[in-house]
Design an enzyme around this catalytic site. Sequence first.
Site, PDB file in Angstrom:
ATOM      1  N   ARG A 131       0.829  -1.216   0.000  1.00 57.69           N
ATOM      2  CA  ARG A 131       0.000   0.000   0.000  1.00 57.69           C
ATOM      3  C   ARG A 131       0.866   1.272   0.000  1.00 57.69           C
ATOM      4  O   ARG A 131       0.515   2.278   0.628  1.00 57.69           O
ATOM      5  CB  ARG A 131      -0.933   0.024   1.219  1.00 57.69           C
ATOM      6  CG  ARG A 131      -2.003  -1.052   1.241  1.00 57.69           C
ATOM      7  CD  ARG A 131      -3.037  -0.847   0.148  1.00 57.69           C
ATOM      8  NE  ARG A 131      -4.215  -1.667   0.325  1.00 57.69           N
ATOM      9  CZ  ARG A 131      -4.342  -2.923  -0.096  1.00 57.69           C
ATOM     10  NH1 ARG A 131      -3.352  -3.520  -0.729  1.00 57.69           N
ATOM     11  NH2 ARG A 131      -5.472  -3.588   0.096  1.00 57.69           N
TER      12      ARG A 131
ATOM     13  N   SER B  17     -11.173  -0.958   2.065  1.00 57.63           N
ATOM     14  CA  SER B  17     -10.570  -1.090   3.401  1.00 57.63           C
ATOM     15  C   SER B  17     -10.343   0.297   3.969  1.00 57.63           C
ATOM     16  O   SER B  17      -9.666   1.112   3.345  1.00 57.63           O
ATOM     17  CB  SER B  17      -9.206  -1.772   3.317  1.00 57.63           C
ATOM     18  OG  SER B  17      -9.339  -3.080   2.866  1.00 57.63           O
TER      19      SER B  17
ATOM     20  N   GLU C  96      -6.450   4.099   5.734  1.00 55.97           N
ATOM     21  CA  GLU C  96      -5.806   3.927   4.438  1.00 55.97           C
ATOM     22  C   GLU C  96      -6.161   5.050   3.466  1.00 55.97           C
ATOM     23  O   GLU C  96      -5.300   5.516   2.740  1.00 55.97           O
ATOM     24  CB  GLU C  96      -6.228   2.561   3.877  1.00 55.97           C
ATOM     25  CG  GLU C  96      -5.523   2.209   2.605  1.00 55.97           C
ATOM     26  CD  GLU C  96      -6.114   0.965   1.948  1.00 55.97           C
ATOM     27  OE1 GLU C  96      -7.136   1.075   1.256  1.00 55.97           O
ATOM     28  OE2 GLU C  96      -5.545  -0.101   2.139  1.00 55.97           O
TER      29      GLU C  96
HETATM   30  N1  EPU Z   1     -11.464 -10.848   9.446  1.00 63.88           N
HETATM   31  C1  EPU Z   1     -12.299 -10.940  10.554  1.00 63.88           C
HETATM   32  N2  EPU Z   1     -13.338 -10.062  10.640  1.00 63.88           N
HETATM   33  C2  EPU Z   1     -13.584  -9.113   9.688  1.00 63.88           C
HETATM   34  C3  EPU Z   1     -12.715  -9.011   8.582  1.00 63.88           C
HETATM   35  C4  EPU Z   1     -11.655  -9.895   8.483  1.00 63.88           C
HETATM   36  O1  EPU Z   1     -12.124 -11.774  11.412  1.00 63.88           O
HETATM   37  O2  EPU Z   1     -14.559  -8.381   9.830  1.00 63.88           O
HETATM   38  C5  EPU Z   1     -10.356 -11.818   9.317  1.00 63.88           C
HETATM   39  C6  EPU Z   1     -10.653 -12.811   8.200  1.00 63.88           C
HETATM   40  O3  EPU Z   1     -11.395 -13.902   8.667  1.00 63.88           O
HETATM   41  C7  EPU Z   1      -9.262 -13.229   7.778  1.00 63.88           C
HETATM   42  C8  EPU Z   1      -8.444 -11.956   7.966  1.00 63.88           C
HETATM   43  O4  EPU Z   1      -9.168 -11.156   8.886  1.00 63.88           O
HETATM   44  O5  EPU Z   1      -8.734 -14.210   8.633  1.00 63.88           O
HETATM   45  C9  EPU Z   1      -8.187 -11.231   6.680  1.00 63.88           C
HETATM   46  O6  EPU Z   1      -9.414 -10.861   6.064  1.00 63.88           O
HETATM   47  P1  EPU Z   1      -9.564 -10.706   4.465  1.00 63.88           P
HETATM   48  O7  EPU Z   1      -9.053 -11.892   3.756  1.00 63.88           O
HETATM   49  O8  EPU Z   1     -10.976 -10.273   4.191  1.00 63.88           O
HETATM   50  O9  EPU Z   1      -8.564  -9.554   4.081  1.00 63.88           O
HETATM   51  P2  EPU Z   1      -8.211  -8.183   4.786  1.00 63.88           P
HETATM   52  O10 EPU Z   1      -6.860  -8.263   5.386  1.00 63.88           O
HETATM   53  O11 EPU Z   1      -9.339  -7.774   5.660  1.00 63.88           O
HETATM   54  C10 EPU Z   1      -7.012  -7.212   2.673  1.00 63.88           C
HETATM   55  C11 EPU Z   1      -7.015  -5.946   1.865  1.00 63.88           C
HETATM   56  C12 EPU Z   1      -8.246  -5.892   0.972  1.00 63.88           C
HETATM   57  C13 EPU Z   1      -8.175  -7.085   0.035  1.00 63.88           C
HETATM   58  C14 EPU Z   1      -8.117  -8.380   0.877  1.00 63.88           C
HETATM   59  C15 EPU Z   1      -7.894  -9.600   0.029  1.00 63.88           C
HETATM   60  C16 EPU Z   1      -5.804  -4.307   3.204  1.00 63.88           C
HETATM   61  C17 EPU Z   1      -5.904  -3.102   4.058  1.00 63.88           C
HETATM   62  N3  EPU Z   1      -6.957  -4.796   2.754  1.00 63.88           N
HETATM   63  O12 EPU Z   1      -8.164  -7.193   3.524  1.00 63.88           O
HETATM   64  O13 EPU Z   1      -8.176  -4.700   0.204  1.00 63.88           O
HETATM   65  O14 EPU Z   1      -9.275  -7.122  -0.841  1.00 63.88           O
HETATM   66  O15 EPU Z   1      -7.014  -8.318   1.789  1.00 63.88           O
HETATM   67  O16 EPU Z   1      -6.576  -9.611  -0.429  1.00 63.88           O
HETATM   68  O17 EPU Z   1      -4.697  -4.790   2.942  1.00 63.88           O
HETATM   69  C18 EPU Z   1      -8.886  -2.430  -0.061  1.00 63.88           C
HETATM   70  O18 EPU Z   1      -7.709  -2.104   0.043  1.00 63.88           O
HETATM   71  O19 EPU Z   1      -9.796  -1.574  -0.237  1.00 63.88           O
HETATM   72  C19 EPU Z   1      -9.251  -3.829   0.067  1.00 63.88           C
HETATM   73  C20 EPU Z   1     -10.520  -4.238   0.087  1.00 63.88           C
END
Ligand code: EPU
Length: 348
Positions: A165, A246, A344
Amino acid sequence: MTHGVDLTAYNTMGFAVRAHDYVGISDWSAFLDWWRAPAQVRLHAQPRFILGGGSNLVLTQDIAALILHVQTRGIHEVRRDTKYVWCEVAAGESWHDWVMHTVAQGWAGIENLALIPGTVGACPVQNIGAYGMEAGQAIEYVSVLDFASGEMVRLSAEDCRFAYRDSLFKQAQYAGQARYLIASVCFKLQHDLSDWQASLGYGDVAQRVAELASGREVRPADVAQAVIAIRQSKLPDPKVLGNAGSFFKNPVVTQAQADELKARYEKLPCYPMSNGMVKLAAGWLIEQAGWKGKNSASGHVGVYEKQALVLVHHGGGTGAELMQLAHQIAEDVFKQFGVRIEPEPIVL
Ligand code: EPU
């Protein structure tokens, strides 16, 4: 230049603010001629803000800075060898439409990044990433107007200093402002897929892709379709519910801090990084802090019910209300976990 432009439709949060001075750029060379003309020199020192798809933005008040809104279009193949194809894409093109164009051609390299809102010109700025892929990996060079010299410059992927990012475009300043205005991005994509391997390491992408391909060879379009389905199940459509994807970056902590937290919270998601640090899932921290699906007292803004990392605007709210909510959430996460989470999107 137009004055008093309503920006509601130009920010996916859907906050109603106005721009005092606004320039829409649909013809790049006409814009360059205009910008370099003596009559505009006084504008060069004035605060300015570059607007793309407005999908990573929180507008908290009317904007005094000059808004440069990049809306240029065009996709040009510039080179091809036996394995790769190089395409220059105008900054104003829709990112998702560009991804769908590449998979329709059978090209690989950005298929995991389907359905990310925003424009092509915005993709290098925060080096958009999802499902195990980052835009920077497929970028050959970025063509920019350098505000420091007034000249067009080509920056290689290495010059762009892509990281999680992050990039040169977030860092490089000139006279206290963003130094570069991105005109186009050149991508290097693979068209001969004989040694191509889909990037399926993240979450349930592999399973969805296997279902879609059902026994035949996997294609980049399958990966894009799988990612679209996953994103639609977790992330709100900005056309329906205002949001900026995000809202917080996933915090990066030391291995020692991660170990300590893991001892207290067995289920804490941890992602080891190549530099020895550990990335934590901010969405998980926010959910544990009790915020998932909760709204502000006014009900105008809140935390999305299916993904706690996403803040949403239900209507009638302001950017200031949203930032207040974000502050409360970050404080609660810090109190419980001792970890600072940071927004972000760009806050204006
Ligand atoms: N999780 C929870 N509760 C929630 C959300 C997530 O427990 O409400 C847990 C999930 O179960 C999982 C972990 O957190 O174990 C990661 O969740 P997820 O795979 O949804 O990814 P993220 O880390 O929340 C990041 C990016 C997203 C991207 C996804 C998939 C960042 C800040 N965000 O989200 O990017 O789509 O990975 O790669 O790095 C964006 O930047 O706008 C965006 C949506």
